[in-house]
Design an enzyme around this catalytic site. Structure first.
Site, PDB file in Angstrom:
ATOM      1  N   ARG A 102       0.853  -1.176   0.000  1.00 15.67           N
ATOM      2  CA  ARG A 102       0.000   0.000   0.000  1.00 15.67           C
ATOM      3  C   ARG A 102       0.895   1.233   0.000  1.00 15.67           C
ATOM      4  O   ARG A 102       2.051   1.175   0.406  1.00 15.67           O
ATOM      5  CB  ARG A 102      -0.912   0.008   1.231  1.00 15.67           C
ATOM      6  CG  ARG A 102      -1.849  -1.199   1.326  1.00 15.67           C
ATOM      7  CD  ARG A 102      -2.657  -1.170   2.616  1.00 15.67           C
ATOM      8  NE  ARG A 102      -3.574  -2.303   2.691  1.00 15.67           N
ATOM      9  CZ  ARG A 102      -3.292  -3.481   3.233  1.00 15.67           C
ATOM     10  NH1 ARG A 102      -2.078  -3.686   3.751  1.00 15.67           N
ATOM     11  NH2 ARG A 102      -4.180  -4.455   3.272  1.00 15.67           N
ATOM     12  N   ARG A 132      -1.164  -1.780  -6.825  1.00 16.57           N
ATOM     13  CA  ARG A 132      -1.342  -2.925  -5.925  1.00 16.57           C
ATOM     14  C   ARG A 132      -2.347  -3.912  -6.508  1.00 16.57           C
ATOM     15  O   ARG A 132      -2.142  -5.132  -6.486  1.00 16.57           O
ATOM     16  CB  ARG A 132      -1.791  -2.428  -4.549  1.00 16.57           C
ATOM     17  CG  ARG A 132      -2.148  -3.513  -3.536  1.00 16.57           C
ATOM     18  CD  ARG A 132      -2.468  -2.851  -2.193  1.00 16.57           C
ATOM     19  NE  ARG A 132      -3.233  -3.701  -1.300  1.00 16.57           N
ATOM     20  CZ  ARG A 132      -2.698  -4.559  -0.438  1.00 16.57           C
ATOM     21  NH1 ARG A 132      -1.385  -4.710  -0.383  1.00 16.57           N
ATOM     22  NH2 ARG A 132      -3.473  -5.274   0.377  1.00 16.57           N
ATOM     23  N   HIS A 168      -4.009  -9.684   3.342  1.00 15.75           N
ATOM     24  CA  HIS A 168      -5.445  -9.755   3.562  1.00 15.75           C
ATOM     25  C   HIS A 168      -5.759 -10.719   4.697  1.00 15.75           C
ATOM     26  O   HIS A 168      -5.236 -11.841   4.724  1.00 15.75           O
ATOM     27  CB  HIS A 168      -6.171 -10.218   2.298  1.00 15.75           C
ATOM     28  CG  HIS A 168      -6.218  -9.186   1.226  1.00 15.75           C
ATOM     29  ND1 HIS A 168      -6.446  -9.490  -0.103  1.00 15.75           N
ATOM     30  CD2 HIS A 168      -6.077  -7.834   1.276  1.00 15.75           C
ATOM     31  CE1 HIS A 168      -6.441  -8.377  -0.812  1.00 15.75           C
ATOM     32  NE2 HIS A 168      -6.219  -7.370  -0.007  1.00 15.75           N
TER      33      HIS A 168
END
Length: 330
Positions: A147, A281, A304
């Site tokens: 990120r 990303r 995640h």
């Protein structure tokens, strides 16, 4: 039965409510971005109800504010939920008010949108329009799946050239993870760090205070903030005042500069898609799946928590139109 709480507007000797909110968030080590966002929403909530104290309000006032955001301000469901999270923090963590209606408030259902993904040629065209540090950061975002804030907050010690990996500290959800360091990026990154080392040494020579340290590490390891290992991979060119401590020190580069550069590069490259740093990303994840990597590996690289979040990228494994062959092509 709720415990009576002091009214922070009663006397000048009581701390201001928003200052109490900030203090509470800092004890929980929440990020400056989260602090700024939550304080903004709480302030807007109070002003919307003509400066009425939150402790004297309840479910109708909260629902009225959220409805105002959705109907009058036309904010997205994610923005509406962000405002609700800020108010929940206010009542639960600051005012310590446990009310049934807090649990029963319905969050806005987010729209299911597919991520914007660039093709490999589009990624190449985009990066070709960038130069200097912005080009390096863009290549890193696409090559690692980080990120934008994870890239900007990267420390020297977390780049392992021998193992070809990058350790991302305190990512989304406060978790650490490891992602790949592309071999093609290593020469350029090493060259960049030579310049960065000079900046670090200049700061030490001028007795500039060390960089910001996470949590209480600055007190536990007083000299760590001035060490090379804790220095930013992408330091800002100028010193700035830390908004929390008031110390004038070296921060990492601001995210806005890369965001603007990528938007401009997309226009120059003739890319019609709304490209942002986060698009790189999305493209990282999609291209890995296209190359045959399994979903669990991609999930770990992206950080995640739930594989269902990663599954959204599997839409690209089919041909256009979900793999359907149009009758026009037969």
């Amino acid at each position: 039965m709720t415990t009576p709480q002091p009214n922070y507007y009663d006397t000048p000797t009581q701390p201001r409510l928003l200052d109490v909110v900030r203090a509470r968030m800092r004890t929980q080590h929440l990020s400056l971005n989260t602090e700024t966002t939550y304080v903004q929403w709480i302030r807007r909530f109070i002003l919307f109800h003509h400066k009425k104290h939150p402790r004297d309000m309840g479910s109708p006032e909260v629902e009225a504010f959220l409805t105002h955001l959705a109907v009058d301000r036309k904010v997205s469901s994610s923005t509406q939920n962000q405002a609700l999270s800020a108010l929940l923090f206010l009542y639960r963590e600051v005012l310590a008010v446990q009310l049934p209606w807090l649990e029963n408030l319905t969050r806005a259902k987010p729209r299911e949108r597919l991520p914007v993904v660039l093709s490999k040629p589009e990624v190449n065209r985009l990066i070709e329009q960038l130069s200097g540090v912005n080009a390096l950061m863009a290549r890193m975002l696409y090559g690692t799946g980080m990120r934008i804030l994870e890239c900007h907050r990267l420390r020297i010690k977390d780049v392992d050239f021998d193992r070809h990996e990058i350790t991302i500290r305190s990512g989304k959800g406060g978790k650490d993870r490891v992602t790949v360091l592309p071999s093609s990026l290593i020469p350029e990154l090493k060259s960049h760090l030579l310049t960065t080392r000079k900046l670090h040494d200049e700061d030490r020579g001028k007795k500039v205070p060390g960089v910001e340290m996470p949590d209480a590490l600055e007190k536990k390891y007083p000299s760590a903030s001035t060490s090379w290992g804790w220095f930013w991979v992408f330091p800002a060119p100028d010193l700035s005042v830390d908004p929390r401590s008031g110390i004038r020190r070296r921060h990492h580069v601001h995210v806005v500069s890369l965001q603007r550069a990528i938007r401009q590069a997309a226009r120059q490259a003739g890319i019609a898609k709304p490209a942002t740093p986060h698009t790189l990303r999305h493209s990282f994840a999609t291209h890995l799946l296209q190359s045959g990597y399994d979903i669990r590996t991609v999930q770990e690289l992206l950080g995640h928590k739930d594989v269902a979040t990663t599954m959204i990228y599997t839409h690209v494994l089919n041909r256009g139109g979900r793999g359907v062959v149009s009758p026009l092509d037969n």
